[in-house]
Scaffold this motif. Structure first.
Motif, PDB file in Angstrom:
ATOM      1  N   CYS A   1      11.449 -15.341   2.331  1.00 19.94           N
ATOM      2  CA  CYS A   1      10.640 -13.920   1.875  1.00 19.94           C
ATOM      3  C   CYS A   1      11.496 -12.984   1.055  1.00 19.94           C
ATOM      4  CB  CYS A   1      10.268 -13.213   3.364  1.00 19.94           C
ATOM      5  SG  CYS A   1       9.149 -11.813   3.223  1.00 19.94           S
ATOM      6  N   VAL A   2      10.697 -12.295   0.141  1.00 23.09           N
ATOM      7  CA  VAL A   2      11.310 -11.468  -0.933  1.00 23.09           C
ATOM      8  C   VAL A   2      10.409 -10.174  -0.895  1.00 23.09           C
ATOM      9  CG1 VAL A   2      10.244 -12.329  -2.630  1.00 23.09           C
ATOM     10  CG2 VAL A   2      12.221 -11.039  -2.931  1.00 23.09           C
ATOM     11  N   ALA A   3      11.049  -9.126  -1.100  1.00 21.81           N
ATOM     12  CA  ALA A   3      10.516  -7.730  -1.301  1.00 21.81           C
ATOM     13  C   ALA A   3      10.473  -7.173  -2.704  1.00 21.81           C
ATOM     14  CB  ALA A   3      10.894  -6.680  -0.427  1.00 21.81           C
ATOM     15  N   ILE A   4       9.276  -6.971  -3.134  1.00 24.45           N
ATOM     16  CA  ILE A   4       9.341  -6.553  -4.713  1.00 24.45           C
ATOM     17  C   ILE A   4       8.818  -4.995  -4.637  1.00 24.45           C
ATOM     18  CG2 ILE A   4       8.174  -6.718  -6.880  1.00 24.45           C
ATOM     19  CD1 ILE A   4       7.557  -9.729  -6.024  1.00 24.45           C
ATOM     20  N   ARG A   5       9.883  -4.092  -4.876  1.00 28.96           N
ATOM     21  CA  ARG A   5       9.628  -2.823  -4.550  1.00 28.96           C
ATOM     22  C   ARG A   5       9.322  -2.330  -6.000  1.00 28.96           C
ATOM     23  NH1 ARG A   5      12.274  -1.395   0.040  1.00 28.96           N
ATOM     24  NH2 ARG A   5      10.821   0.003   0.048  1.00 28.96           N
ATOM     25  N   GLY A   6       8.239  -1.376  -5.887  1.00 32.86           N
ATOM     26  CA  GLY A   6       7.341  -1.105  -7.072  1.00 32.86           C
ATOM     27  C   GLY A   6       8.029   0.472  -7.589  1.00 32.86           C
TER      28      GLY A   6
ATOM     29  N   ASP B   1       4.590  -1.306  -3.090  1.00 35.17           N
ATOM     30  CA  ASP B   1       5.538  -2.486  -3.026  1.00 35.17           C
ATOM     31  C   ASP B   1       4.664  -3.667  -2.476  1.00 35.17           C
ATOM     32  OD1 ASP B   1       7.902  -0.956  -3.379  1.00 35.17           O
ATOM     33  OD2 ASP B   1       8.031  -0.621  -1.018  1.00 35.17           O
ATOM     34  N   TRP B   2       5.368  -4.976  -2.661  1.00 34.03           N
ATOM     35  CA  TRP B   2       4.950  -5.962  -2.459  1.00 34.03           C
ATOM     36  C   TRP B   2       5.871  -6.667  -1.397  1.00 34.03           C
ATOM     37  CZ3 TRP B   2       0.142  -8.557  -4.083  1.00 34.03           C
ATOM     38  CH2 TRP B   2      -0.532  -7.862  -5.072  1.00 34.03           C
TER      39      TRP B   2
ATOM     40  N   GLY C   1       0.880  -1.027  -0.049  1.00 31.69           N
ATOM     41  CA  GLY C   1      -0.048  -0.018  -0.062  1.00 31.69           C
ATOM     42  C   GLY C   1       0.803   1.144   0.085  1.00 31.69           C
ATOM     43  N   SER C   2       2.086   1.136   0.188  1.00 31.58           N
ATOM     44  CA  SER C   2       3.080   2.251  -0.030  1.00 31.58           C
ATOM     45  C   SER C   2       4.487   1.711  -0.680  1.00 31.58           C
ATOM     46  CB  SER C   2       3.299   3.041   1.277  1.00 31.58           C
ATOM     47  OG  SER C   2       4.080   2.220   2.192  1.00 31.58           O
ATOM     48  N   THR C   3       5.217   2.747  -0.556  1.00 34.60           N
ATOM     49  CA  THR C   3       6.809   2.495  -0.895  1.00 34.60           C
ATOM     50  C   THR C   3       7.708   2.630   0.527  1.00 34.60           C
ATOM     51  OG1 THR C   3       6.962   4.395  -2.016  1.00 34.60           O
ATOM     52  CG2 THR C   3       6.239   2.519  -3.353  1.00 34.60           C
ATOM     53  N   ALA C   4       7.006   3.170   1.372  1.00 34.94           N
ATOM     54  CA  ALA C   4       8.018   3.482   2.677  1.00 34.94           C
ATOM     55  C   ALA C   4       8.597   2.386   3.316  1.00 34.94           C
ATOM     56  CB  ALA C   4       7.121   4.178   3.443  1.00 34.94           C
ATOM     57  N   ASP C   5       9.947   2.185   3.483  1.00 34.29           N
ATOM     58  CA  ASP C   5      10.706   1.309   4.126  1.00 34.29           C
ATOM     59  C   ASP C   5      10.154   0.739   5.538  1.00 34.29           C
ATOM     60  OD1 ASP C   5      12.490   1.039   2.037  1.00 34.29           O
ATOM     61  OD2 ASP C   5      14.109   1.964   3.350  1.00 34.29           O
ATOM     62  N   ALA C   6       9.520   1.859   6.162  1.00 35.40           N
ATOM     63  CA  ALA C   6       8.964   1.741   7.431  1.00 35.40           C
ATOM     64  C   ALA C   6       7.538   0.827   7.385  1.00 35.40           C
ATOM     65  CB  ALA C   6       8.401   3.045   8.137  1.00 35.40           C
ATOM     66  N   ASP C   7       6.939   0.935   6.453  1.00 33.13           N
ATOM     67  CA  ASP C   7       5.658   0.074   6.239  1.00 33.13           C
ATOM     68  C   ASP C   7       5.922  -1.251   5.778  1.00 33.13           C
ATOM     69  OD1 ASP C   7       4.247   2.331   6.785  1.00 33.13           O
ATOM     70  OD2 ASP C   7       3.950   2.804   4.392  1.00 33.13           O
TER      71      ASP C   7
ATOM     72  N   GLY D   1       1.765  -9.788  -7.795  1.00 32.89           N
ATOM     73  CA  GLY D   1       1.629  -8.905  -8.745  1.00 32.89           C
ATOM     74  C   GLY D   1       0.574  -9.392  -9.829  1.00 32.89           C
ATOM     75  N   CYS D   2      -0.399 -10.447  -9.667  1.00 30.50           N
ATOM     76  CA  CYS D   2      -1.303 -10.978 -10.544  1.00 30.50           C
ATOM     77  C   CYS D   2      -2.543  -9.984 -10.673  1.00 30.50           C
ATOM     78  CB  CYS D   2      -1.710 -12.429 -10.174  1.00 30.50           C
ATOM     79  SG  CYS D   2      -2.593 -12.345  -8.623  1.00 30.50           S
ATOM     80  N   THR D   3      -2.736  -9.318  -9.669  1.00 28.32           N
ATOM     81  CA  THR D   3      -3.651  -8.068  -9.831  1.00 28.32           C
ATOM     82  C   THR D   3      -3.281  -7.178  -8.505  1.00 28.32           C
ATOM     83  OG1 THR D   3      -6.127  -7.854  -9.470  1.00 28.32           O
ATOM     84  CG2 THR D   3      -5.265  -9.330  -7.872  1.00 28.32           C
ATOM     85  N   ASP D   4      -4.227  -6.116  -8.310  1.00 29.01           N
ATOM     86  CA  ASP D   4      -3.684  -5.303  -7.115  1.00 29.01           C
ATOM     87  C   ASP D   4      -5.092  -4.696  -6.719  1.00 29.01           C
ATOM     88  OD1 ASP D   4      -4.723  -3.211  -9.246  1.00 29.01           O
ATOM     89  OD2 ASP D   4      -2.627  -3.080  -9.910  1.00 29.01           O
ATOM     90  N   ALA D   5      -5.084  -3.948  -5.569  1.00 34.81           N
ATOM     91  CA  ALA D   5      -6.314  -3.417  -4.819  1.00 34.81           C
ATOM     92  C   ALA D   5      -7.024  -2.481  -5.729  1.00 34.81           C
ATOM     93  CB  ALA D   5      -5.959  -2.936  -3.610  1.00 34.81           C
TER      94      ALA D   5
END
Length: 207
Positions: free
Chosen positions: A104-109, A115-116, A38-44, A173-177
């Motif tokens: 676990c992996v982060a996918i940065r948007g 991000d995911w 829901g964001s790209t912030a590292d803290a989130d 990433g197959c869909t999004d909100a």
């Protein structure tokens, strides 16, 4: 006696789904709980990473899969570690009771998208744990894993809000909100964790 010996030999020959060094555990794709942050912030993403590790009761946080956990120093379970190593790895107790490798992996948007964060069990580990996740259809499915990952996602949401969760094989990433706009598809080949005003709604795969 012969039957007992054969049974023991069979058990010894079976791969251990919790073993890091067993390359078969890391083979294939990933069965995932993929969370749209829901964001790209590292803290989130850090808050979600910590919540996932806690909700799933993951053992350890390690950078490397070519050595067992006791053969390497743990690394911090942080976004910085994900950035440095790409993936974080640990061990988790599956709903069947088997201890298994996980990751676990982060996918940065980037600036233009969310991000995911993907928590996963590799296909090979599921195979070695004896969890069926393919029945001949052109996609992977495990109701046992779906419900377990949905429970983890629900526990995470109780601590940290997110935009969307999707559950299944290689689902990130197959869909999004934004595409779903608060509505579940009537026919679902994957599972959905969709936030609504009344709380998180789980739409299990039904197709």
């Amino acid at each position: 006696m012969a039957e007992l010996l054969l049974s023991v030999l069979h058990d010894q020959s079976m791969s251990n789904p919790a073993a890091f060094r067993d390359r078969s555990n890391w083979s294939g794709g990933y069965y995932e709980l993929a969370i749209e942050v829901g964001s790209t912030a590292d803290a989130d993403i850090q808050a979600l990473l910590s919540a996932v590790w806690s909700a799933a009761e993951v053992r350890g946080s390690f950078a490397f899969t070519d050595r067992e956990p006791e053969e390497q120093e743990p690394v911090p379970c942080t976004v910085a570690s994900l950035t440095e190593y790409g993936h974080l790895h640990g061990q988790v107790r599956l709903p069947t009771g088997h201890l298994s490798v996980c990751g676990c992996v982060a996918i940065r948007g980037g600036d233009d998208s969310s991000d995911w964060l993907d928590f996963y069990i590799p296909d090979g580990a599921l195979d070695n744990a004896g969890i069926s996740h393919w029945d001949g259809r052109p996609f992977f499915r495990s109701a046992v894993m779906d419900d377990w990952l949905a429970a983890i996602g629900t526990a995470v949401f109780d601590r940290v809000r997110f935009s969307l969760g999707v559950i299944g094989w290689e689902v990130s990433g197959c869909t999004d909100a934004a595409t779903l706009a608060g509505r579940l598809p009537e026919e679902r080949s994957i599972g959905y964790l969709l936030p609504r005003e009344e709380g998180l709604h789980y739409g299990a795969a039904n197709a």
